[in-house]
Design a protein around this motif. Structure first.
Motif, mmCIF file in Angstrom:
data_model
loop_
_atom_site.group_PDB
_atom_site.id
_atom_site.type_symbol
_atom_site.label_atom_id
_atom_site.label_comp_id
_atom_site.label_asym_id
_atom_site.label_seq_id
_atom_site.Cartn_x
_atom_site.Cartn_y
_atom_site.Cartn_z
ATOM 1 N N GLU A 169 7.330 -114.610 71.610
ATOM 2 C CA GLU A 169 7.203 -113.194 71.970
ATOM 3 C C GLU A 169 8.308 -112.855 72.950
ATOM 4 O OE1 GLU A 169 3.903 -110.105 73.924
ATOM 5 O OE2 GLU A 169 3.405 -112.207 73.583
ATOM 6 N N ILE A 170 8.833 -111.631 72.857
ATOM 7 C CA ILE A 170 9.927 -111.203 73.727
ATOM 8 C C ILE A 170 9.585 -109.838 74.304
ATOM 9 C CG2 ILE A 170 11.313 -110.062 71.946
ATOM 10 C CD1 ILE A 170 12.848 -112.427 74.470
ATOM 11 N N THR A 171 9.842 -109.639 75.605
ATOM 12 C CA THR A 171 9.703 -108.317 76.230
ATOM 13 C C THR A 171 11.021 -107.994 76.888
ATOM 14 O OG1 THR A 171 8.959 -109.124 78.392
ATOM 15 C CG2 THR A 171 7.278 -108.869 76.664
ATOM 16 N N GLU A 172 11.005 -106.972 77.756
ATOM 17 C CA GLU A 172 12.255 -106.587 78.402
ATOM 18 C C GLU A 172 12.726 -107.605 79.426
ATOM 19 O OE1 GLU A 172 10.641 -103.578 81.840
ATOM 20 O OE2 GLU A 172 10.802 -102.801 79.801
ATOM 21 N N SER A 173 11.802 -108.411 79.975
ATOM 22 C CA SER A 173 12.212 -109.359 81.010
ATOM 23 C C SER A 173 11.580 -110.736 80.851
ATOM 24 C CB SER A 173 11.870 -108.817 82.404
ATOM 25 O OG SER A 173 10.471 -108.644 82.530
ATOM 26 N N THR A 174 10.817 -110.954 79.748
ATOM 27 C CA THR A 174 10.178 -112.249 79.561
ATOM 28 C C THR A 174 10.358 -112.716 78.128
ATOM 29 O OG1 THR A 174 8.026 -111.356 78.900
ATOM 30 C CG2 THR A 174 8.423 -111.648 81.266
ATOM 31 N N ALA A 175 10.197 -114.030 77.948
ATOM 32 C CA ALA A 175 10.222 -114.633 76.612
ATOM 33 C C ALA A 175 9.206 -115.769 76.609
ATOM 34 C CB ALA A 175 11.608 -115.154 76.264
ATOM 35 N N MET A 223 6.394 -119.371 79.632
ATOM 36 C CA MET A 223 7.030 -118.051 79.595
ATOM 37 C C MET A 223 8.203 -118.038 80.562
ATOM 38 S SD MET A 223 5.507 -114.305 80.604
ATOM 39 C CE MET A 223 4.313 -114.257 79.259
ATOM 40 N N ALA A 224 9.403 -117.645 80.047
ATOM 41 C CA ALA A 224 10.569 -117.434 80.899
ATOM 42 C C ALA A 224 10.496 -116.025 81.459
ATOM 43 C CB ALA A 224 11.847 -117.627 80.103
ATOM 44 N N VAL A 225 10.676 -115.873 82.771
ATOM 45 C CA VAL A 225 10.555 -114.567 83.422
ATOM 46 C C VAL A 225 11.848 -114.228 84.142
ATOM 47 C CG1 VAL A 225 8.055 -114.810 83.655
ATOM 48 C CG2 VAL A 225 9.547 -115.612 85.493
ATOM 49 N N ASP A 226 11.887 -112.991 84.656
ATOM 50 C CA ASP A 226 13.044 -112.455 85.398
ATOM 51 C C ASP A 226 14.307 -112.444 84.551
ATOM 52 O OD1 ASP A 226 11.346 -112.164 87.497
ATOM 53 O OD2 ASP A 226 12.170 -113.794 88.709
ATOM 54 N N LEU A 227 14.151 -112.178 83.259
ATOM 55 C CA LEU A 227 15.313 -112.032 82.383
ATOM 56 C C LEU A 227 15.826 -110.607 82.485
ATOM 57 C CD1 LEU A 227 13.937 -113.868 79.194
ATOM 58 C CD2 LEU A 227 15.267 -114.846 81.083
ATOM 59 N N ASN A 228 17.075 -110.393 82.132
ATOM 60 C CA ASN A 228 17.647 -109.059 82.145
ATOM 61 C C ASN A 228 17.362 -108.367 80.813
ATOM 62 O OD1 ASN A 228 18.777 -109.199 84.712
ATOM 63 N ND2 ASN A 228 20.615 -110.211 83.952
ATOM 64 N N PRO A 229 16.977 -107.093 80.838
ATOM 65 C CA PRO A 229 16.729 -106.377 79.581
ATOM 66 C C PRO A 229 18.014 -106.241 78.739
ATOM 67 C CG PRO A 229 15.743 -105.223 81.450
ATOM 68 C CD PRO A 229 16.636 -106.276 82.022
ATOM 69 N N ARG A 285 17.081 -119.921 68.321
ATOM 70 C CA ARG A 285 17.922 -118.861 67.766
ATOM 71 C C ARG A 285 18.213 -117.836 68.860
ATOM 72 N NH1 ARG A 285 14.970 -114.199 66.254
ATOM 73 N NH2 ARG A 285 12.722 -114.459 66.517
ATOM 74 N N MET A 286 19.348 -117.150 68.755
ATOM 75 C CA MET A 286 19.715 -116.155 69.765
ATOM 76 C C MET A 286 18.830 -114.921 69.577
ATOM 77 S SD MET A 286 23.498 -114.720 70.668
ATOM 78 C CE MET A 286 24.012 -116.325 71.276
ATOM 79 N N ILE A 287 18.262 -114.428 70.678
ATOM 80 C CA ILE A 287 17.368 -113.273 70.601
ATOM 81 C C ILE A 287 17.651 -112.353 71.790
ATOM 82 C CG2 ILE A 287 15.476 -114.381 71.867
ATOM 83 C CD1 ILE A 287 13.586 -112.980 69.815
ATOM 84 N N ARG A 288 17.514 -111.049 71.562
ATOM 85 C CA ARG A 288 17.823 -110.062 72.609
ATOM 86 C C ARG A 288 16.518 -109.557 73.226
ATOM 87 N NH1 ARG A 288 22.202 -106.505 73.682
ATOM 88 N NH2 ARG A 288 23.293 -107.088 71.757
ATOM 89 N N THR A 289 16.487 -109.481 74.556
ATOM 90 C CA THR A 289 15.327 -108.901 75.234
ATOM 91 C C THR A 289 15.268 -107.401 74.943
ATOM 92 O OG1 THR A 289 16.714 -108.765 77.205
ATOM 93 C CG2 THR A 289 15.186 -110.612 77.070
ATOM 94 N N ASN A 290 14.081 -106.815 75.168
ATOM 95 C CA ASN A 290 13.882 -105.396 74.862
ATOM 96 C C ASN A 290 14.621 -104.521 75.872
ATOM 97 O OD1 ASN A 290 12.237 -106.218 72.773
ATOM 98 N ND2 ASN A 290 10.332 -105.971 73.955
ATOM 99 N N GLU A 291 14.803 -103.252 75.477
ATOM 100 C CA GLU A 291 15.476 -102.285 76.352
ATOM 101 C C GLU A 291 14.549 -101.871 77.491
ATOM 102 O OE1 GLU A 291 18.401 -99.460 74.124
ATOM 103 O OE2 GLU A 291 16.635 -99.690 72.860
ATOM 104 N N ALA A 292 15.200 -101.404 78.593
ATOM 105 C CA ALA A 292 14.451 -100.899 79.747
ATOM 106 C C ALA A 292 15.329 -99.896 80.493
ATOM 107 C CB ALA A 292 14.043 -102.039 80.679
#
Length: 884
Positions: free
Chosen positions: A466-472, A519-525, A549-556
């Motif tokens: 699962e991916i969000t704007e700042s977590t994976a 869960m990885a946190v404090d990622l940049n959107p 695989r390369m994945i992009r966090t969500n927009e914020a």
């Protein structure tokens, strides 16, 4: 009728009409048979009247033959009425053709009206590959196959009736081998059966030949349908045999040689081991394979007694002797004899029975840590009369001591034991180690197991759940613990903006060894990430997993405001706002841009402008009503498709000051030399539009305006030296102030003419006379040319040899006195000088300086001696010149 002369089959027919090269054109009314060469006209017309000549051409040689002319005339006694078709040309009742070839069947009819030709295949369809030629008068079938055979019918039809012809197309094939013969060797008395098979249409028949002569049936020889059988071969049957398969279209041959073997027994090719060693209670096989034809009969003896078969001892069908559960009583000499009708042969083998070898490998099972060392001992208990050899294996493969990087060493301390030293053991060295002891009688082996503890292996594939704007949220399969339980996992990430792999914060903060997700946190959107996992146990940290695989966090919404907001110089009425752009890493989504807000000091409402470029670093606001140097409060914010982000801190920036408004005054230009003009000016001080410097524009009096050159000064300097100018040339110039807003008005024009060039002629005929510590010089005056400056005087340059610095004496007359205060050699040259500068130098002279009498330029050959000591100088003067 063509009636061609005798010819080969490759003939092409055509007809000449009246005269060459006019040829008869074939159509539905006219037809030339390529079988006979005859020309047929189904319905004669007036245009057909004339002379006809048959032309026969050989398709191979291109040779041509012409027939005598045949005239065609029309009778005048009536007109031919209409009549039904009459088939004049048709293919044979039976057409035979070979498979794979092309067949052409002709069919042409006379008739009035001109008949139409059609084709059909009785009880079938005309092959789709067929082609109709010559207005359907020729049916052509290429690449004939067996299913193309059948009855074909052509029909000629007009309004008066129709007529048909039928014929059969038969396809034949040449014989073709399916099974051939092979050369054969047989023992005398053995049976022989050869078979050859061929296909063809009609079906082939078979005949046999021996040495080129037909083979007739005999009491021992049968030949039936391609099979040759000989019941009991002998020497008379040897030879070359041929099988002949034929039908009426061709014949093929298959050949093979039959050799009959007849020889007494011999052991030359199959030698039995003369000495055989076996261990007690083991089985042994003594081979006996003599060569001979017929096959020899085998018998065995031990010493003088025949070997008798029992439960332990047997003579096998191939003649070998097998002994089970060997004992000391079985030792001795064994003789194998082979016999046939041509003779006999013997061979002797000596059998020895030894005690069996035993092996002890220690330690049997050991656990080690990476980097430790161990010794495995392999001991052999064996018959004293036997030599032993030791072989080491790892996981069933021989250990290559040369290629294992020094980790393995074989040590043979005693004759009956061997050690395997394993140094600095690695994970890859874990496994089952084998020691094999080999003697001439037997081979025994044993295994020991080594377990190697080490850092964990790489975890399995990392999956982004699962991916969000700042977590994976990530999951992975466990790493191999390498015999030491995994204590923790470390989660790492990499993005286009990071310096390689970086450890990221996780939830939970500590990932224990029994966990398989985190869960990885404090990622940049809106940043592309790759993730990997590294396992750690008490021994160390293992290799990382394969990246996810390369994945992009969500927009914020952006959270980072621009930094270093400041002002820049601009033109009058401009407010130039600059900032440091926000890195792509912190833009947090698509549609990123800037919001520039500003207001004059003391006012309340903000004026906002959108800057849509994410790479922009400057915004220019222009308003004619804004006075120069008006202070503004300024802030710069950010936004993207998700919404507006924060603004920077408010800073105060002044609008542009405006370009200078006053022109410099009192501009004066003074010629300094042949290539220099010195320019001086004054500038009126202004409250606004302060200059950053001045620009001087200058040009030759004879050149157009677009050839103007410029020189700039910075700061408050109010003078400049123009250099690199042409001599004796009038220059015009202006001066204007400039700053970041632009240029002020130019000054009034000033002018100056550069000096004429100095004289190019050097002072000549330089003479000198030395008296004590000074030298008197004189030379011929320099005469300037018309375009050169007048001579104002002369400069005498002098320096000591070996020194770079010198001194100058000026004089208005072509003579001078030069002081030479120190001992040594002086270098002197003279130049004329004028208002245009210094002229060309004279040739250099070298003058010695020392205490003594008078020396003139006539004695210059001795000047170099002034470097010598006085004693050396006197000696040199006393010697003849040839000795120098």
């Amino acid at each position: 009728m063509c009636s061609p002369p005798p010819h080969s089959p490759e003939i092409i027919y055509s007809w000449v009409f009246n005269e060459f090269p006019s040829f008869v054109a074939e159509d539905s009314r006219r037809f030339i048979s390529q079988e006979t060469g005859n020309l047929y006209i189904s319905k004669v017309q007036t245009s057909d009247v004339g002379s006809y000549i048959c032309l026969v051409k050989n398709a191979v040689t291109n040779a041509r033959v012409l027939s005598p002319p045949t005239p065609l005339t029309l009778r005048n006694d009536g007109v031919m009425g209409e009549y039904e078709p009459k088939i004049e040309v048709h293919f044979p009742f039976t057409v035979t053709a070979a498979k794979g070839t092309t067949v052409k069947m002709e069919c042409f009819a006379l008739g009035n009206p001109v008949p139409t030709i059609t084709w059909m295949k009785v009880n079938g369809y005309i092959p789709s590959k067929s082609r109709l030629r010559k207005s359907q008068a020729v049916l052509e079938i290429p690449n004939l196959q067996l299913d193309d055979a059948g009855i074909y019918e052509c029909t000629a039809e007009n309004s008066r009736g129709k007529n048909s012809f039928r014929g059969q197309l038969q396809i034949f094939t040449y014989p073709h081998w399916v099974q051939k013969l092979n050369d054969t060797q047989l023992d005398s008395g053995s049976p022989l059966q050869w078979e050859c098979k061929a296909t063809g249409k009609p079906r082939p028949t078979y005949r046999w030949l021996k040495n080129g002569v037909p083979l007739l049936p005999q009491s021992r020889v049968d030949t039936v349908n391609g099979i040759l059988a000989i019941h009991s071969v002998n020497q008379s049957d040897a030879g070359m045999y041929q099988c002949l398969a034929e039908n009426k279209y061709g014949a093929i041959y298959a050949s093979a040689e039959l050799k009959i073997l007849a020889s007494p027994p011999s052991f030359e090719l199959n030698q039995v081991k003369k000495s055989i060693i076996v261990t007690k209670d083991r089985g042994v096989l003594i081979e006996c394979k003599p060569q001979g034809s017929p096959k020899p009969a085998i018998s065995w003896r031990k010493g003088d007694k025949a070997v008798r078969a029992n439960k332990r001892i047997a003579i096998l069908p191939d003649g070998s002797l097998r002994i089970l559960n060997a004992s000391k009583a079985d030792e001795g000499k064994y003789i194998c004899q082979g016999v046939n009708i041509f003779g006999s042969a013997e061979i002797i083998a000596s059998l020895s029975v030894k005690e069996p070898t035993r092996i002890e490998l220690t330690p049997k099972r050991t656990e080690l840590t990476v980097g430790e060392s161990i010794v495995l001992n392999c001991k052999a208990i064996h018959d004293a009369s036997l030599d032993v050899t030791f072989y080491w294996t790892l996981k069933g493969q021989p250990i290559d001591f040369e290629k294992e990087g020094g980790h393995f060493e074989s040590i043979r301390a005693q004759a009956s034991s061997a050690d395997l030293m394993i140094r600095n053991i690695l994970l890859m060295h874990a496994g089952r180690y084998g020691c094999r002891v080999q003697t001439t009688a037997d081979s025994v082996s044993d295994e020991a197991e080594l377990l190697v503890r080490g850092p964990p292996g790489p975890p399995g594939v990392v999956i982004v759940e699962e991916i969000t704007e700042s977590t994976a949220t990530l999951s992975w399969s466990p790493a191999t613990d390498n015999h030491s339980p995994i204590s923790s996992y470390n989660l790492q990430a990499r993005s286009p903006f990071s310096l390689g792999w970086q450890t990221v914060k996780t939830v939970p903060e500590v990932i224990t060894g029994d966990m398989e997700s985190a869960m990885a946190v404090d990622l940049n959107p809106w940043v592309e990430y790759e993730f990997r996992v590294v396992a750690t146990n008490p021994i160390g940290t293992g290799d990382p997993s394969i990246p996810s695989r390369m994945i992009r966090t969500n927009e914020a919404v952006p959270k980072t405001a621009p930094s270093n907001v400041s002002g820049r110089s601009g033109r009058r009425h401009e407010l130039v706002i600059a900032w440091e752009p926000v890195s792509e890493e912190f833009q947090n989504g698509e549609g990123f841009g800037y919001i520039v807000a500003f207001r004059p000091n003391g006012t309340r409402g903000w004026k906002e402008k959108m800057v849509t470029s994410s790479e922009a670093s400057k915004f220019i606001y222009r308003d004619e009503s804004v006075p120069p140097l008006t202070p503004f409060e300024v802030k710069v914010g950010v936004y993207n498709n998700k919404g507006d982000g924060p603004f920077s801190q408010i800073v105060v920036i002044c609008s542009a000051e405006g370009e200078p408004t006053a022109a410099p005054i009192d501009v004066t230009a003074t010629s300094v030399s042949v290539s220099e003009i010195f320019v001086v000016w004054k500038h009126v001080k202004e409250s606004l539009g302060r200059p950053q410097g001045f620009e001087i524009s200058y040009w030759k009096d004879t050149e157009p305006e677009d050839s103007v050159e410029t020189v700039r000064t910075r700061g408050n300097e109010s003078f400049v030296m123009l250099t690199g100018l042409e001599g004796n040339t009038l220059y015009h110039l202006t001066v204007r102030a400039y700053n970041g807003a632009g240029y002020g008005p130019p000054s009034r024009e000033a002018s100056a003419t550069t000096k004429r060039h100095p004289p190019r002629e050097p002072p000549g005929n330089l003479r000198w006379e030395q008296q004590g510590s000074q030298v008197s010089l004189d030379w011929e005056p320099v005469r300037p040319l018309a375009n050169e400056s007048e001579v104002m005087g002369y400069k005498v340059f002098y320096r000591q040899e070996g020194h770079s610095k010198g001194q100058v004496i000026e004089t208005q007359k072509p003579q001078a006195v030069v002081p030479l205060p120190e001992a040594g050699v002086y270098i002197i040259e003279v130049r004329a000088y004028s208002e245009g500068g210094d002229g060309t130098a004279s040739s250099q002279i070298k003058v010695p300086s020392y205490s003594g009498g008078k020396i003139t330029s006539a004695q210059s050959t001795l000047h170099s001696l002034s470097k010598w000591s006085s004693v050396t100088l006197l000696l040199a003067l006393m010697l003849p010149s040839s000795s120098w």
